[in-house]
Design an enzyme around this catalytic site. Sequence first.
Site, PDB file in Angstrom:
ATOM      1  N   GLY A  55       0.849  -1.191   0.000  1.00 24.53           N
ATOM      2  CA  GLY A  55       0.000   0.000   0.000  1.00 24.53           C
ATOM      3  C   GLY A  55       0.879   1.232   0.000  1.00 24.53           C
ATOM      4  CB  CYS A  82       5.407  -4.058   0.273  1.00 24.00           C
ATOM      5  SG  CYS A  82       6.293  -2.518   0.040  1.00 24.00           S
ATOM      6  CE1 TYR A  83       0.794   1.085   5.402  1.00 27.29           C
ATOM      7  CE2 TYR A  83      -0.647  -0.837   5.540  1.00 27.29           C
ATOM      8  CZ  TYR A  83      -0.313   0.448   5.951  1.00 27.29           C
ATOM      9  OH  TYR A  83      -1.063   1.074   6.915  1.00 27.29           O
ATOM     10  CG  HIS A 172       5.923  -5.840  -4.352  1.00 25.00           C
ATOM     11  ND1 HIS A 172       4.614  -5.678  -3.954  1.00 25.00           N
ATOM     12  CD2 HIS A 172       6.572  -4.714  -3.981  1.00 25.00           C
ATOM     13  CE1 HIS A 172       4.463  -4.501  -3.385  1.00 25.00           C
ATOM     14  NE2 HIS A 172       5.643  -3.886  -3.376  1.00 25.00           N
ATOM     15  CD  GLU A 174       3.089  -8.691  -5.277  1.00 18.35           C
ATOM     16  OE1 GLU A 174       3.771  -9.406  -4.523  1.00 18.35           O
ATOM     17  OE2 GLU A 174       2.840  -7.491  -5.037  1.00 18.35           O
ATOM     18  CG  ASP A 230     -15.675 -10.928 -20.501  1.00 14.47           C
ATOM     19  OD1 ASP A 230     -14.795 -11.811 -20.539  1.00 14.47           O
ATOM     20  OD2 ASP A 230     -15.441  -9.739 -20.226  1.00 14.47           O
ATOM     21  CE  LYS A 369     -11.349 -10.764 -21.553  1.00 18.03           C
ATOM     22  NZ  LYS A 369     -12.598 -10.001 -21.707  1.00 18.03           N
TER      23      LYS A 369
END
Length: 513
Positions: A55, A82-83, A172, A174, A230, A369
Amino acid sequence: MQNQKVLILDFGGQYNQLIARRVRENNVYCEVHPYDMSIEAIRAYDPIGIIFTGGPQSVYAAGSPHADTGVYELGVPILGICYGCQLLSHELGGLVTAAQDDSAREYGKTTTYFDTSCPLFNGIPGESITWMSHGDYMAKVPEGFKLSAHSAACPNVGISDDKRRFYGVQFHPEVNHTEYGRNMLHNFLYDICGATGDWTMADYKKRAIDEVRSKVGDGKVLLALSGGVDSSVAAALLAEAVGNQLTCVFVDHGLMRKNEGDEVQEAFSKWDINFVRVNAEARFLAALDGVEDPERKRKIIGEEFIRVFEEEGKKIGKVDYLVQGTIYPDVIESGKGDAAVIKSHHNVGGLPDYVDFKEIIEPLRMLFKDEVRQLGRELGLPSYLVTRQPFPGPGLGIRVIGALTKEKLDLLREADYIFRDEISKAGLEGALSQYFAALTNMRSVGVMGDGRTYDYAIALRAVNTSDFMTADWARIPFDVLDRISVRIVNEVAGVNRVLYDVTSKPPATIEFE
Ligand code: XMP
């Protein structure tokens, strides 16, 4: 039986959806919720693990976001990123401060050293690159925690409390730049939280079908099919679930690409559903007659679409449920700021208070998606429908510059088809985010055979982008461009020039309108 679930508490970082996708790629279901989710709601959600995201704030600043401290008493593993890592440290008795000098602030790729006896770092090398983005720093680690990673600038890059199963990393895991980030998330999910990997599309499909069946009973369901990924996947799911109680209204506005209308119809012919294809080309072209301004075209097409759909809805009679292809990125509540905003997204703007229906069904609302595509494959939709590139609702209507005529649309359809065909033959489909032809309203002199021509120029547009907000023009090899150009000029009557758009977004847009 329910899936195991991971809870991602969102503190407003920029990679939060990416964390969720990474967790799901590990076959573990997760949801992103705002950081201030109540402890009762967290208990009811019953997570096997919790991830605190990054964040933009500092944990020691007044009013900085924090989770209900009850999360530390649940006995559930926590990973702070992180945050989120600083928050763990701050709230459990450590000390977080602004980095004293620039050397302890870290941004970008950073060589990091790991204690591989920490379960989070099990099986990865002792040294690798991580992606850092922090200006704060943990000056003192809370009691019960030990250090599990460090960098040259920062002694406290990773912290762990194996007893309570709390882990924190300043970097991070990710993002792709963190070399072994995926392994770390896998370790957290499987070795620390005890995930079994029960989130699969085959399983989701089965559950979603059961859910739709029990909700709809013998009611009637209506779906506006655009031919996009979609709405096609939502239609396939509903077709499987409720068969002929479903009516798909496919408004063919005559602004589709070559063969597109037939391909969509063909894909749905295997299900026992009511498939209504409204051939509304004449009506759309009449409404657009002489209109040059792209914004006006968009408005007219949007309104006409709704009117056609409305008329079909009335013919069908009382409809109980309306299906929309909303997907998860559209519904995630952002943890940014205090007022969480829920975006409500409609695939077809303005639909529909006119048909008398009980409820909206959004069977894809928890899927990303790429998961929607996986589900489409699982349901047996052909690959070209499932992997198709984005296509604007107003279709070729905006890709013909200036006033539309059927002749111009046909000409563009042919040129666009050749472009796509040659890209496919060159094996470049997967290397481009979006590519299409547009018909300019510029005519110029050419020479063909022995004669002078005065014909249109086709513009080719191809871009690469990760988010479609910014984009770079794609470096298609010259020999491929050459083949495309030769074919278009030879095969499409009325075109004597092919231009390649080498403008990025910004300052241009992706569409050429
Ligand atoms: P621009 O041209 O704004 O396009 O850079 C960004 C992305 O959005 C797509 N696009 C649309 N998609 N309805 C849609 O569903 C629309 O009206 C529409 N207009 C643009 C465009 O193709 C690109 O992928």
